[in-house]
Design a protein around this motif. Structure first.
Motif, PDB file in Angstrom:
ATOM      1  N   SER A 173      49.886  28.599  50.672  1.00 17.93           N
ATOM      2  CA  SER A 173      48.438  28.482  50.842  1.00 17.93           C
ATOM      3  C   SER A 173      47.793  29.858  50.938  1.00 17.93           C
ATOM      4  CB  SER A 173      48.130  27.660  52.101  1.00 17.93           C
ATOM      5  OG  SER A 173      46.750  27.590  52.327  1.00 17.93           O
ATOM      6  N   SER A 174      48.448  30.779  51.687  1.00 16.84           N
ATOM      7  CA  SER A 174      47.927  32.145  51.807  1.00 16.84           C
ATOM      8  C   SER A 174      47.894  32.841  50.451  1.00 16.84           C
ATOM      9  CB  SER A 174      48.784  32.936  52.796  1.00 16.84           C
ATOM     10  OG  SER A 174      48.331  34.264  52.897  1.00 16.84           O
ATOM     11  N   TRP A 177      45.023  31.427  48.402  1.00 17.85           N
ATOM     12  CA  TRP A 177      43.718  31.937  48.809  1.00 17.85           C
ATOM     13  C   TRP A 177      43.536  33.388  48.359  1.00 17.85           C
ATOM     14  CZ3 TRP A 177      39.677  29.304  49.813  1.00 17.85           C
ATOM     15  CH2 TRP A 177      39.760  28.037  50.388  1.00 17.85           C
ATOM     16  N   SER A 178      44.610  34.160  48.436  1.00 17.87           N
ATOM     17  CA  SER A 178      44.531  35.550  47.992  1.00 17.87           C
ATOM     18  C   SER A 178      44.208  35.628  46.503  1.00 17.87           C
ATOM     19  CB  SER A 178      45.854  36.263  48.298  1.00 17.87           C
ATOM     20  OG  SER A 178      45.829  37.590  47.817  1.00 17.87           O
ATOM     21  N   ILE A 180      42.732  33.302  44.712  1.00 15.68           N
ATOM     22  CA  ILE A 180      41.360  32.823  44.503  1.00 15.68           C
ATOM     23  C   ILE A 180      40.350  33.916  44.826  1.00 15.68           C
ATOM     24  CG2 ILE A 180      39.645  31.197  45.369  1.00 15.68           C
ATOM     25  CD1 ILE A 180      41.901  29.162  45.729  1.00 15.68           C
ATOM     26  N   SER A 181      40.601  34.639  45.923  1.00 14.62           N
ATOM     27  CA  SER A 181      39.698  35.729  46.304  1.00 14.62           C
ATOM     28  C   SER A 181      39.669  36.829  45.243  1.00 14.62           C
ATOM     29  CB  SER A 181      40.136  36.303  47.653  1.00 14.62           C
ATOM     30  OG  SER A 181      39.322  37.386  48.026  1.00 14.62           O
ATOM     31  N   THR A 184      37.764  35.683  42.249  1.00 14.98           N
ATOM     32  CA  THR A 184      36.327  35.661  42.549  1.00 14.98           C
ATOM     33  C   THR A 184      35.724  37.055  42.426  1.00 14.98           C
ATOM     34  OG1 THR A 184      36.679  33.774  44.054  1.00 14.98           O
ATOM     35  CG2 THR A 184      34.626  35.013  44.283  1.00 14.98           C
TER      36      THR A 184
END
Length: 238
Positions: A173-174, A177-178, A180-181, A184
């Motif tokens: 999950s981490s 998210w990394s 995805i960031s 972005t």
């Protein structure tokens, strides 16, 4: 064992291993304790449910006869596994030389002072697959059963597996998210660059428009030439 004046009966209860949709049998042993011929007859309160072989016969002096009782397959179990069926065993002294074929129902009538011994036997159902007892630890304080230890080990292993799975899920999950960031940020940077390029392109268009507006068009040059020709022609005539 039931002891009468004529015969002994063993056992005194008919115990049937009970299992749905399966026949069950039990047997009893009749022993003649006299020096006379003894005739017997077996009766039941539920004749359609049981088959008795033999249901009548003769026990010779000092000998033994085995009687087999078969219970038909049952579609449902009675409440609390209690059975109300009963059996009645009648015995009477028979003339010497009597055979099984000679036994009749009239022989067991109590008329004319005939002595007929009667024994009632009840029916007991026994579960075909009774649960095995759970052994306890010894009085000396022995450790729990191996199966309990195995169950404990399995529980610990299961807990560790769950914990490991949760940790892996957190890591994944981490990482997600990394990623995805990062995507972005890259998207925002690309949008800014695209906006800047559009601004530069608009400035270039404006500069091109200004340069075109400041020059002489082809039509203006032609008109200017014609005007010069007319002026020159008029000067010559003057």
């Amino acid at each position: 064992m039931s002891t009468g004046d004529l015969i002994n009966i063993q056992p005194t209860e008919l115990k049937f291993p009970f299992e749905l949709r399966k026949q069950s049998t039990c047997s009893m042993q009749l022993t003649n304790k006299t020096e006379k011929y003894v005739a017997f007859k077996v009766k039941t309160t539920n004749p359609k449910k049981y088959c008795v072989r033999p249901n009548t016969g003769v026990v010779l002096p000092g000998s033994t006869c085995n009687v087999t009782v078969t219970m038909q397959a049952q579609k449902e179990a009675p409440p609390d596994m209690q059975c109300r069926d009963k059996f009645l065993l009648q015995s009477v002294v028979a003339p010497d030389g009597t055979t099984n074929k000679d036994v009749t129902s009239e022989m067991f009538n109590k008329e004319n002072g005939r002595v007929v011994e009667e024994f009632k036997l009840r029916v007991i159902y026994i579960p075909a697959n009774p649960p095995s007892p759970v052994p306890e630890g010894s009085e000396e304080g022995t450790p729990p059963r191996a199966s309990m230890q195995e169950n404990g080990n399995q529980n610990v292993a299961s807990y560790e597996d769950v914990s490991r799975s949760l940790e892996e899920t957190k890591e994944k999950s981490s990482e997600a998210w990394s990623l995805i960031s990062k995507l972005t940020d890259e998207k925002a940077s690309a949008l800014q660059q695209n906006k800047r390029l559009l601004q530069e392109l608009e400035l270039m268009r404006k500069e091109i428009s200004k340069s075109r507006a400041g020059g002489f068009s082809l039509t203006f040059v032609v008109l200017l030439g014609l005007l010069g020709f007319l002026i020159g022609y008029l000067i010559k005539r003057v």
